[in-house]
Design a protein around this motif. Structure first.
Motif, PDB file in Angstrom:
ATOM      1  N   LEU A  14      -5.283 -14.345   9.743  1.00 31.42           N
ATOM      2  CA  LEU A  14      -5.667 -14.361   8.330  1.00 31.42           C
ATOM      3  C   LEU A  14      -6.547 -15.580   8.047  1.00 31.42           C
ATOM      4  N   PRO A  15      -7.630 -15.401   7.291  1.00 29.57           N
ATOM      5  CA  PRO A  15      -8.549 -16.513   7.000  1.00 29.57           C
ATOM      6  C   PRO A  15      -8.110 -17.314   5.777  1.00 29.57           C
ATOM      7  N   ALA A  16      -6.894 -17.854   5.839  1.00 30.88           N
ATOM      8  CA  ALA A  16      -6.368 -18.657   4.733  1.00 30.88           C
ATOM      9  C   ALA A  16      -5.457 -19.726   5.329  1.00 30.88           C
ATOM     10  N   PRO A  17      -5.230 -20.803   4.608  1.00 31.12           N
ATOM     11  CA  PRO A  17      -4.340 -21.849   5.115  1.00 31.12           C
ATOM     12  C   PRO A  17      -2.898 -21.348   5.236  1.00 31.12           C
ATOM     13  N   PRO A  18      -2.148 -21.851   6.208  1.00 31.34           N
ATOM     14  CA  PRO A  18      -0.757 -21.414   6.385  1.00 31.34           C
ATOM     15  C   PRO A  18       0.092 -21.540   5.116  1.00 31.34           C
ATOM     16  N   ALA A  19      -0.087 -22.609   4.357  1.00 28.04           N
ATOM     17  CA  ALA A  19       0.723 -22.791   3.141  1.00 28.04           C
ATOM     18  C   ALA A  19       0.456 -21.682   2.123  1.00 28.04           C
ATOM     19  N   ALA A  20      -0.797 -21.234   2.019  1.00 28.23           N
ATOM     20  CA  ALA A  20      -1.128 -20.155   1.081  1.00 28.23           C
ATOM     21  C   ALA A  20      -0.503 -18.836   1.527  1.00 28.23           C
ATOM     22  N   VAL A  21      -0.557 -18.564   2.825  1.00 24.41           N
ATOM     23  CA  VAL A  21       0.043 -17.336   3.359  1.00 24.41           C
ATOM     24  C   VAL A  21       1.552 -17.362   3.150  1.00 24.41           C
ATOM     25  N   TYR A  22       2.164 -18.476   3.467  1.00 27.71           N
ATOM     26  CA  TYR A  22       3.615 -18.616   3.298  1.00 27.71           C
ATOM     27  C   TYR A  22       4.010 -18.402   1.833  1.00 27.71           C
ATOM     28  N   ALA A  23       3.237 -18.970   0.925  1.00 26.67           N
ATOM     29  CA  ALA A  23       3.543 -18.861  -0.503  1.00 26.67           C
ATOM     30  C   ALA A  23       3.538 -17.405  -0.969  1.00 26.67           C
ATOM     31  N   ALA A 119      16.114  10.585  16.283  1.00 24.04           N
ATOM     32  CA  ALA A 119      15.774   9.387  17.050  1.00 24.04           C
ATOM     33  C   ALA A 119      14.905   9.680  18.269  1.00 24.04           C
ATOM     34  N   LEU A 120      15.287  10.615  19.094  1.00 28.06           N
ATOM     35  CA  LEU A 120      14.501  10.863  20.308  1.00 28.06           C
ATOM     36  C   LEU A 120      13.198  11.592  20.031  1.00 28.06           C
ATOM     37  N   PRO A 121      13.227  12.754  19.363  1.00 24.28           N
ATOM     38  CA  PRO A 121      11.936  13.425  19.157  1.00 24.28           C
ATOM     39  C   PRO A 121      11.024  12.693  18.179  1.00 24.28           C
ATOM     40  N   GLY A 122      11.602  11.943  17.252  1.00 27.29           N
ATOM     41  CA  GLY A 122      10.795  11.284  16.228  1.00 27.29           C
ATOM     42  C   GLY A 122      10.332   9.886  16.570  1.00 27.29           C
ATOM     43  N   ARG A 123      10.818   9.321  17.657  1.00 25.20           N
ATOM     44  CA  ARG A 123      10.508   7.918  17.978  1.00 25.20           C
ATOM     45  C   ARG A 123       9.005   7.604  17.983  1.00 25.20           C
ATOM     46  N   PRO A 124       8.163   8.403  18.646  1.00 30.84           N
ATOM     47  CA  PRO A 124       6.721   8.093  18.613  1.00 30.84           C
ATOM     48  C   PRO A 124       6.153   8.126  17.186  1.00 30.84           C
ATOM     49  N   LEU A 125       6.622   9.054  16.360  1.00 27.99           N
ATOM     50  CA  LEU A 125       6.148   9.112  14.976  1.00 27.99           C
ATOM     51  C   LEU A 125       6.635   7.917  14.165  1.00 27.99           C
ATOM     52  N   PHE A 126       7.881   7.501  14.381  1.00 24.52           N
ATOM     53  CA  PHE A 126       8.410   6.346  13.666  1.00 24.52           C
ATOM     54  C   PHE A 126       7.631   5.084  14.031  1.00 24.52           C
ATOM     55  N   ARG A 127       7.278   4.941  15.298  1.00 25.36           N
ATOM     56  CA  ARG A 127       6.522   3.760  15.731  1.00 25.36           C
ATOM     57  C   ARG A 127       5.099   3.794  15.146  1.00 25.36           C
ATOM     58  N   LEU A 128       4.472   4.963  15.153  1.00 20.57           N
ATOM     59  CA  LEU A 128       3.149   5.107  14.541  1.00 20.57           C
ATOM     60  C   LEU A 128       3.220   4.815  13.043  1.00 20.57           C
ATOM     61  N   ASN A 129       4.228   5.334  12.389  1.00 20.34           N
ATOM     62  CA  ASN A 129       4.426   5.106  10.962  1.00 20.34           C
ATOM     63  C   ASN A 129       4.503   3.604  10.675  1.00 20.34           C
ATOM     64  N   HIS A 130       5.226   2.881  11.512  1.00 15.89           N
ATOM     65  CA  HIS A 130       5.346   1.435  11.328  1.00 15.89           C
ATOM     66  C   HIS A 130       3.997   0.742  11.535  1.00 15.89           C
ATOM     67  N   ARG A 131       3.246   1.144  12.553  1.00 13.77           N
ATOM     68  CA  ARG A 131       1.921   0.544  12.784  1.00 13.77           C
ATOM     69  C   ARG A 131       0.992   0.766  11.583  1.00 13.77           C
ATOM     70  N   LEU A 132       1.020   1.972  11.025  1.00 16.31           N
ATOM     71  CA  LEU A 132       0.181   2.265   9.861  1.00 16.31           C
ATOM     72  C   LEU A 132       0.592   1.409   8.669  1.00 16.31           C
ATOM     73  N   MET A 133       1.893   1.242   8.489  1.00 11.82           N
ATOM     74  CA  MET A 133       2.393   0.418   7.396  1.00 11.82           C
ATOM     75  C   MET A 133       1.954  -1.032   7.568  1.00 11.82           C
ATOM     76  N   MET A 134       2.045  -1.544   8.773  1.00  8.86           N
ATOM     77  CA  MET A 134       1.667  -2.929   9.025  1.00  8.86           C
ATOM     78  C   MET A 134       0.160  -3.127   8.855  1.00  8.86           C
ATOM     79  N   ARG A 135      -0.626  -2.166   9.281  1.00  7.99           N
ATOM     80  CA  ARG A 135      -2.082  -2.278   9.115  1.00  7.99           C
ATOM     81  C   ARG A 135      -2.446  -2.336   7.627  1.00  7.99           C
ATOM     82  N   ALA A 136      -1.822  -1.469   6.828  1.00 10.35           N
ATOM     83  CA  ALA A 136      -2.080  -1.473   5.386  1.00 10.35           C
ATOM     84  C   ALA A 136      -1.560  -2.760   4.746  1.00 10.35           C
ATOM     85  N   GLY A 137      -0.439  -3.279   5.242  1.00  9.32           N
ATOM     86  CA  GLY A 137       0.102  -4.528   4.719  1.00  9.32           C
ATOM     87  C   GLY A 137      -0.849  -5.687   4.944  1.00  9.32           C
ATOM     88  N   ARG A 138      -1.428  -5.758   6.124  1.00  5.58           N
ATOM     89  CA  ARG A 138      -2.385  -6.839   6.409  1.00  5.58           C
ATOM     90  C   ARG A 138      -3.601  -6.748   5.479  1.00  5.58           C
TER      91      ARG A 138
END
Length: 148
Positions: A14-23, A119-138
């Motif tokens: 992230l192009p911001a100071p650590p204190a700003a990100v933490y805040a 859990a077993l059949p959905g695991r790849p979808l759950f992991r993809l879902n998390h990656r998409l969420m994290m990308r949007a969060g950033r």
């Protein structure tokens, strides 16, 4: 390997100071303002809150977060999770290059019966879902940091 166990990690330059990100990150009740998949975050007590998240899959997850560590000097925010997800989540904020590296780690077991059955059949979808969420969060955090 327990199919109900997940360990996630993300690294956000992230192009911001650590204190700003933490805040920004320490104000979990504001996450819905900048992170689209965080549908609600409600403070229940001084160190406890309720969060509802939903990413690409048509499934909302609810968890109670209890702050277990808040250390601005070390750049660490950590919470215990209970509810649909049981475990912990941690932000570690450090200086990196011209800005900040925000490391997110989460170690959880799914407790919700539907998630356990899928859990077993959905695991790849759950992991993809998390990656998409994290990308949007950033992306949302970048916009938020530009506004403050």
């Amino acid at each position: 390997m327990d199919p109900h166990h997940y360990h996630f990690h993300s690294l956000w330059p992230l192009p911001a100071p650590p204190a700003a990100v933490y805040a920004v990150l320490e104000r979990a009740e504001d996450y819905p303002r900048w992170w689209p998949q965080v549908r609600s975050a409600t403070r229940l007590a001084e160190h406890t809150g309720l969060i509802v998240i939903r990413s690409a899959l048509p499934l909302a997850l609810t968890a109670t977060l209890r702050q277990t560590r808040r250390d601005p000097a070390a750049g660490v925010l950590e919470a215990a999770l209970s509810g649909d997800l049981e475990g912990w989540a941690r932000w570690t904020i450090t200086a990196g290059g011209p800005g900040t590296l925000a490391r997110y780690e989460q170690d959880v077991f799914v407790g919700r019966p539907l998630l356990r059955r899928l859990a077993l059949p959905g695991r790849p979808l759950f992991r993809l879902n998390h990656r998409l969420m994290m990308r949007a969060g950033r992306r949302g955090l970048l916009r938020r940091l530009e506004a403050v």
